[in-house]
Design a protein around this motif. Sequence first.
Motif, mmCIF file in Angstrom:
data_model
loop_
_atom_site.group_PDB
_atom_site.id
_atom_site.type_symbol
_atom_site.label_atom_id
_atom_site.label_comp_id
_atom_site.label_asym_id
_atom_site.label_seq_id
_atom_site.Cartn_x
_atom_site.Cartn_y
_atom_site.Cartn_z
ATOM 1 N N ILE A 148 0.873 -1.183 0.000
ATOM 2 C CA ILE A 148 0.000 0.000 0.000
ATOM 3 C C ILE A 148 0.904 1.226 0.000
ATOM 4 O O ILE A 148 1.559 1.525 1.001
ATOM 5 N N TYR A 149 0.946 1.939 -1.110
ATOM 6 C CA TYR A 149 1.912 3.033 -1.241
ATOM 7 C C TYR A 149 1.554 3.862 -2.463
ATOM 8 O O TYR A 149 0.595 3.573 -3.183
ATOM 9 N N TYR A 150 2.333 4.904 -2.709
ATOM 10 C CA TYR A 150 2.182 5.673 -3.938
ATOM 11 C C TYR A 150 3.556 6.088 -4.443
ATOM 12 O O TYR A 150 4.545 6.062 -3.708
ATOM 13 N N PHE A 151 3.610 6.427 -5.706
ATOM 14 C CA PHE A 151 4.819 7.008 -6.273
ATOM 15 C C PHE A 151 4.420 8.187 -7.144
ATOM 16 O O PHE A 151 3.242 8.332 -7.509
ATOM 17 N N THR A 152 5.370 9.042 -7.453
ATOM 18 C CA THR A 152 5.075 10.231 -8.247
ATOM 19 C C THR A 152 6.060 10.332 -9.410
ATOM 20 O O THR A 152 7.159 9.777 -9.359
ATOM 21 N N VAL A 153 5.617 11.017 -10.444
ATOM 22 C CA VAL A 153 6.480 11.322 -11.591
ATOM 23 C C VAL A 153 6.447 12.830 -11.797
ATOM 24 O O VAL A 153 5.371 13.417 -11.942
ATOM 25 N N GLN A 154 7.630 13.444 -11.793
ATOM 26 C CA GLN A 154 7.734 14.893 -11.964
ATOM 27 C C GLN A 154 8.356 15.226 -13.311
ATOM 28 O O GLN A 154 9.433 14.745 -13.649
ATOM 29 N N THR A 155 7.656 16.022 -14.076
ATOM 30 C CA THR A 155 8.156 16.535 -15.345
ATOM 31 C C THR A 155 8.646 17.968 -15.098
ATOM 32 O O THR A 155 8.524 18.494 -13.982
ATOM 33 N N PRO A 156 9.187 18.646 -16.107
ATOM 34 C CA PRO A 156 9.631 20.031 -15.885
ATOM 35 C C PRO A 156 8.530 20.982 -15.422
ATOM 36 O O PRO A 156 8.822 21.985 -14.761
ATOM 37 N N SER A 157 7.262 20.685 -15.741
ATOM 38 C CA SER A 157 6.209 21.649 -15.422
ATOM 39 C C SER A 157 5.155 21.157 -14.441
ATOM 40 O O SER A 157 4.337 21.946 -13.961
ATOM 41 N N LYS A 158 5.139 19.837 -14.133
ATOM 42 C CA LYS A 158 4.072 19.332 -13.267
ATOM 43 C C LYS A 158 4.504 18.029 -12.600
ATOM 44 O O LYS A 158 5.563 17.480 -12.892
ATOM 45 N N GLU A 159 3.633 17.548 -11.708
ATOM 46 C CA GLU A 159 3.889 16.273 -11.034
ATOM 47 C C GLU A 159 2.593 15.470 -10.964
ATOM 48 O O GLU A 159 1.513 16.030 -10.732
ATOM 49 N N ASP A 160 2.683 14.145 -11.200
ATOM 50 C CA ASP A 160 1.536 13.250 -11.173
ATOM 51 C C ASP A 160 1.705 12.232 -10.051
ATOM 52 O O ASP A 160 2.825 11.868 -9.686
ATOM 53 N N ILE A 161 0.573 11.764 -9.517
ATOM 54 C CA ILE A 161 0.608 10.775 -8.434
ATOM 55 C C ILE A 161 -0.048 9.483 -8.901
ATOM 56 O O ILE A 161 -1.072 9.496 -9.601
ATOM 57 N N PHE A 162 0.564 8.361 -8.498
ATOM 58 C CA PHE A 162 0.078 7.018 -8.845
ATOM 59 C C PHE A 162 -0.052 6.233 -7.536
ATOM 60 O O PHE A 162 0.942 6.017 -6.838
ATOM 61 N N ILE A 163 -1.273 5.809 -7.229
ATOM 62 C CA ILE A 163 -1.578 5.178 -5.947
ATOM 63 C C ILE A 163 -1.763 3.679 -6.154
ATOM 64 O O ILE A 163 -2.549 3.251 -7.002
ATOM 65 N N CYS A 164 -1.046 2.887 -5.375
ATOM 66 C CA CYS A 164 -1.096 1.421 -5.468
ATOM 67 C C CYS A 164 -1.795 0.863 -4.236
ATOM 68 O O CYS A 164 -1.331 1.085 -3.103
ATOM 69 N N LEU A 165 -2.887 0.140 -4.449
ATOM 70 C CA LEU A 165 -3.714 -0.381 -3.354
ATOM 71 C C LEU A 165 -3.632 -1.894 -3.271
ATOM 72 O O LEU A 165 -3.295 -2.575 -4.235
ATOM 73 N N ASP A 166 -3.967 -2.423 -2.116
ATOM 74 C CA ASP A 166 -3.980 -3.861 -1.858
ATOM 75 C C ASP A 166 -5.424 -4.333 -1.754
ATOM 76 O O ASP A 166 -6.111 -4.061 -0.766
ATOM 77 N N SER A 167 -5.900 -5.032 -2.801
ATOM 78 C CA SER A 167 -7.257 -5.596 -2.778
ATOM 79 C C SER A 167 -7.204 -7.115 -2.877
ATOM 80 O O SER A 167 -8.118 -7.749 -3.406
ATOM 81 N N GLY A 168 -6.134 -7.700 -2.362
ATOM 82 C CA GLY A 168 -5.934 -9.138 -2.460
ATOM 83 C C GLY A 168 -7.026 -9.973 -1.819
ATOM 84 O O GLY A 168 -7.278 -11.105 -2.237
ATOM 85 N N ASN A 169 -7.686 -9.423 -0.810
ATOM 86 C CA ASN A 169 -8.797 -10.117 -0.168
ATOM 87 C C ASN A 169 -10.154 -9.698 -0.728
ATOM 88 O O ASN A 169 -11.191 -10.079 -0.194
ATOM 89 N N GLY A 170 -10.152 -8.894 -1.785
ATOM 90 C CA GLY A 170 -11.400 -8.422 -2.361
ATOM 91 C C GLY A 170 -11.949 -7.173 -1.699
ATOM 92 O O GLY A 170 -13.000 -6.664 -2.087
ATOM 93 N N THR A 171 -11.239 -6.650 -0.703
ATOM 94 C CA THR A 171 -11.656 -5.438 -0.001
ATOM 95 C C THR A 171 -10.423 -4.650 0.409
ATOM 96 O O THR A 171 -9.359 -5.230 0.660
#
Length: 286
Positions: A148-171
Amino acid sequence: MGIMIKNIFLMFIIMLTLYSCIGDADLTGFIRSTDRIEDRYKSSMEWNKTHLPEKIVIGNEEYNLLVAADLHIGDTTNYLKFLSFGMQPDITAMVLAGDIVSGKETDYENFNSLLPPKEMKPSFLLVGNHELYFDGWKHFFRLFGSSIYYFTVQTPSKEDIFICLDSGNGTLGKSQLSWLKDLLHRSRQLYDNCVVFTHVNFFRDRHTLSTNPLTNELLVLMDLFESYKVNYVISGHDHVRAINVLGKTTYVTLDALEKKTPAAGFMELIIKPMGIQHEFHSIKED
């Protein structure tokens, strides 16, 4: 009552058949996981305390991510094809959205031996239900850490967020859902684009025996993603590609990358200054 008993008996026969015919069947995982999402949440948050979210800084305004799900290693044929595509210079990072392995320690070790070093090509891994079979969470955590975590990507003009979730149990469970709400509330306005990865797909586009997520939880999540302008929610699990759009959010279910899947393939996420596009790639047998 008679129908209920008949259905229970039928399910028992199916489980016995799977166990006797499929070497990767694990009844403890088929009926229930031997660990719980709340336990994985606690372990993941402890890991996150000493491992800051990864920030990828690039010199271009446009970049690409490669996303796949349901590899089910054992067999590595299609993963190696995916990897050869992913190692190209125009791919910034790779995301594997769960069911990467069967849960067996030998499969974890095999996959880990093929994983490129982060400094060469970052890979972000998610837990699916198969990662939990054969008590597999302990191997995932030992080799890869938090689920359960996130990572980001930064370009010269902006930054994006990518969120990784754990749904291994279906919830997601109560604690992870609270973490997600807090993250979006505190941080969403800091980023241009927001993409969520999770293994279990939200929509049921066909009849299937795969795990169904909790309906009430889905309603909360879809409302949350609409409120915070989440661009994409990308998942696997169902093995068959599907695209659904709800409000401003595009929900993508990926084809399985597993070798025995007739339409095995993966997706390229193309992030441009004007928005996000996606392109599907098919893996053809040699």
